[in-house]
Design a protein around this motif. Structure first.
Motif, PDB file in Angstrom:
ATOM      1  N   ALA A  18      40.363  33.259  51.586  1.00 25.41           N
ATOM      2  CA  ALA A  18      39.911  34.461  50.892  1.00 25.41           C
ATOM      3  C   ALA A  18      39.589  35.576  51.882  1.00 25.41           C
ATOM      4  O   ALA A  18      39.911  36.742  51.645  1.00 25.41           O
ATOM      5  N   GLU A  19      38.982  35.228  53.011  1.00 25.37           N
ATOM      6  CA  GLU A  19      38.672  36.231  54.028  1.00 25.37           C
ATOM      7  C   GLU A  19      39.937  36.802  54.660  1.00 25.37           C
ATOM      8  O   GLU A  19      39.990  37.990  54.987  1.00 25.37           O
ATOM      9  N   LEU A  20      40.979  35.985  54.813  1.00 26.25           N
ATOM     10  CA  LEU A  20      42.256  36.492  55.317  1.00 26.25           C
ATOM     11  C   LEU A  20      42.873  37.484  54.325  1.00 26.25           C
ATOM     12  O   LEU A  20      43.427  38.510  54.722  1.00 26.25           O
ATOM     13  N   ILE A  21      42.770  37.190  53.035  1.00 28.07           N
ATOM     14  CA  ILE A  21      43.311  38.076  52.000  1.00 28.07           C
ATOM     15  C   ILE A  21      42.520  39.376  51.946  1.00 28.07           C
ATOM     16  O   ILE A  21      43.087  40.467  51.885  1.00 28.07           O
ATOM     17  N   LEU A  47      49.933  30.217  48.506  1.00 25.64           N
ATOM     18  CA  LEU A  47      48.705  29.558  48.076  1.00 25.64           C
ATOM     19  C   LEU A  47      47.870  30.535  47.254  1.00 25.64           C
ATOM     20  O   LEU A  47      47.984  31.744  47.417  1.00 25.64           O
ATOM     21  N   GLN A  48      47.034  29.984  46.388  1.00 27.68           N
ATOM     22  CA  GLN A  48      46.170  30.793  45.519  1.00 27.68           C
ATOM     23  C   GLN A  48      44.731  30.367  45.720  1.00 27.68           C
ATOM     24  O   GLN A  48      44.439  29.187  45.887  1.00 27.68           O
ATOM     25  N   VAL A  49      43.824  31.360  45.678  1.00 27.80           N
ATOM     26  CA  VAL A  49      42.397  31.062  45.773  1.00 27.80           C
ATOM     27  C   VAL A  49      41.621  32.086  44.943  1.00 27.80           C
ATOM     28  O   VAL A  49      41.957  33.262  44.927  1.00 27.80           O
ATOM     29  N   GLY A  50      40.618  31.605  44.220  1.00 27.13           N
ATOM     30  CA  GLY A  50      39.698  32.481  43.500  1.00 27.13           C
ATOM     31  C   GLY A  50      38.457  32.657  44.345  1.00 27.13           C
ATOM     32  O   GLY A  50      37.974  31.700  44.959  1.00 27.13           O
ATOM     33  N   TYR A  51      37.942  33.887  44.402  1.00 27.49           N
ATOM     34  CA  TYR A  51      36.786  34.131  45.258  1.00 27.49           C
ATOM     35  C   TYR A  51      35.959  35.317  44.779  1.00 27.49           C
ATOM     36  O   TYR A  51      36.414  36.112  43.966  1.00 27.49           O
ATOM     37  N   MET A  52      34.737  35.384  45.310  1.00 26.64           N
ATOM     38  CA  MET A  52      33.808  36.476  44.987  1.00 26.64           C
ATOM     39  C   MET A  52      33.528  37.278  46.258  1.00 26.64           C
ATOM     40  O   MET A  52      32.789  36.817  47.125  1.00 26.64           O
ATOM     41  N   PRO A  53      34.106  38.485  46.359  1.00 21.55           N
ATOM     42  CA  PRO A  53      33.793  39.329  47.511  1.00 21.55           C
ATOM     43  C   PRO A  53      32.409  39.962  47.383  1.00 21.55           C
ATOM     44  O   PRO A  53      31.814  40.374  48.372  1.00 21.55           O
ATOM     45  N   THR A  56      29.241  40.920  41.805  1.00 18.37           N
ATOM     46  CA  THR A  56      29.740  41.378  40.501  1.00 18.37           C
ATOM     47  C   THR A  56      31.247  41.290  40.343  1.00 18.37           C
ATOM     48  O   THR A  56      31.784  41.779  39.355  1.00 18.37           O
ATOM     49  N   GLU A  57      31.958  40.679  41.284  1.00 16.58           N
ATOM     50  CA  GLU A  57      33.420  40.702  41.231  1.00 16.58           C
ATOM     51  C   GLU A  57      33.997  39.320  41.510  1.00 16.58           C
ATOM     52  O   GLU A  57      33.579  38.638  42.439  1.00 16.58           O
ATOM     53  N   PHE A  58      34.970  38.894  40.674  1.00 15.87           N
ATOM     54  CA  PHE A  58      35.726  37.664  40.917  1.00 15.87           C
ATOM     55  C   PHE A  58      37.189  38.047  41.023  1.00 15.87           C
ATOM     56  O   PHE A  58      37.718  38.739  40.152  1.00 15.87           O
ATOM     57  N   ILE A  59      37.843  37.620  42.070  1.00 13.35           N
ATOM     58  CA  ILE A  59      39.228  37.996  42.356  1.00 13.35           C
ATOM     59  C   ILE A  59      40.067  36.734  42.520  1.00 13.35           C
ATOM     60  O   ILE A  59      39.594  35.735  43.065  1.00 13.35           O
ATOM     61  N   THR A  60      41.319  36.797  42.083  1.00 11.03           N
ATOM     62  CA  THR A  60      42.295  35.774  42.430  1.00 11.03           C
ATOM     63  C   THR A  60      43.220  36.389  43.464  1.00 11.03           C
ATOM     64  O   THR A  60      43.720  37.499  43.276  1.00 11.03           O
ATOM     65  N   ASP A  68      52.407  37.291  56.883  1.00 11.85           N
ATOM     66  CA  ASP A  68      51.212  38.089  56.601  1.00 11.85           C
ATOM     67  C   ASP A  68      51.073  38.529  55.144  1.00 11.85           C
ATOM     68  O   ASP A  68      50.047  39.110  54.787  1.00 11.85           O
ATOM     69  N   TRP A  69      52.070  38.297  54.279  1.00  6.84           N
ATOM     70  CA  TRP A  69      52.031  38.786  52.909  1.00  6.84           C
ATOM     71  C   TRP A  69      50.854  38.204  52.143  1.00  6.84           C
ATOM     72  O   TRP A  69      50.534  37.013  52.244  1.00  6.84           O
ATOM     73  N   SER A  70      50.176  39.061  51.373  1.00  2.00           N
ATOM     74  CA  SER A  70      49.139  38.628  50.430  1.00  2.00           C
ATOM     75  C   SER A  70      48.995  39.685  49.350  1.00  2.00           C
ATOM     76  O   SER A  70      49.420  40.838  49.535  1.00  2.00           O
ATOM     77  N   GLU A  71      48.418  39.295  48.210  1.00  2.00           N
ATOM     78  CA  GLU A  71      48.091  40.235  47.141  1.00  2.00           C
ATOM     79  C   GLU A  71      46.954  39.675  46.309  1.00  2.00           C
ATOM     80  O   GLU A  71      46.623  38.498  46.412  1.00  2.00           O
ATOM     81  N   THR A  72      46.337  40.544  45.488  1.00  3.35           N
ATOM     82  CA  THR A  72      45.243  40.120  44.612  1.00  3.35           C
ATOM     83  C   THR A  72      45.501  40.633  43.202  1.00  3.35           C
ATOM     84  O   THR A  72      46.374  41.475  42.988  1.00  3.35           O
ATOM     85  N   ASP A  73      44.698  40.148  42.249  1.00  4.74           N
ATOM     86  CA  ASP A  73      44.797  40.647  40.876  1.00  4.74           C
ATOM     87  C   ASP A  73      43.883  41.850  40.642  1.00  4.74           C
ATOM     88  O   ASP A  73      43.692  42.288  39.528  1.00  4.74           O
ATOM     89  N   ARG A  74      43.344  42.395  41.722  1.00  3.76           N
ATOM     90  CA  ARG A  74      42.467  43.571  41.641  1.00  3.76           C
ATOM     91  C   ARG A  74      43.279  44.779  41.177  1.00  3.76           C
ATOM     92  O   ARG A  74      44.387  45.011  41.632  1.00  3.76           O
ATOM     93  N   ASP A  75      42.727  45.543  40.247  1.00  3.32           N
ATOM     94  CA  ASP A  75      43.411  46.747  39.743  1.00  3.32           C
ATOM     95  C   ASP A  75      43.418  47.859  40.766  1.00  3.32           C
ATOM     96  O   ASP A  75      42.582  47.985  41.581  1.00  3.32           O
TER      97      ASP A  75
END
Length: 75
Positions: A18-21, A47-53, A56-60, A68-75
């Motif tokens: 999650a910290e790498l993402i 790989l997929q991980v759910g985390y709280m940065p 008040t926020e939960f991100i996949t 190095d590619w990564s992405e999140t479901d954050r709008d």
């Protein structure tokens, strides 16, 4: 399944993935899961991980194991 996985040659936990993402620290993270998709950049396994940065926020987030590619479901 083991919580530790190899990402770009390093063994990581869910929190470290999650910290790498995020490119920053996170409060809490779930165990790492296989994402059942290929990296759009190199075709590697994702790989997929759910985390709280924050409180008040939960991100996949998704991260390629090989590049190095990564992405999140954050709008």
């Amino acid at each position: 399944m083991s919580e530790n996985r190899v990402v770009q040659g390093r063994m990581v936990t869910g929190k470290k993935l999650a910290e790498l993402i995020e490119d920053d620290s996170v409060m809490e993270a779930e165990p790492i899961e296989d994402a059942d998709r290929e990296c759009p950049d190199c075709g590697g396994d994702v790989l997929q991980v759910g985390y709280m940065p924050s409180v008040t926020e939960f991100i996949t987030g998704w991260k390629c194991q090989d590049c190095d590619w990564s992405e999140t479901d954050r709008d």
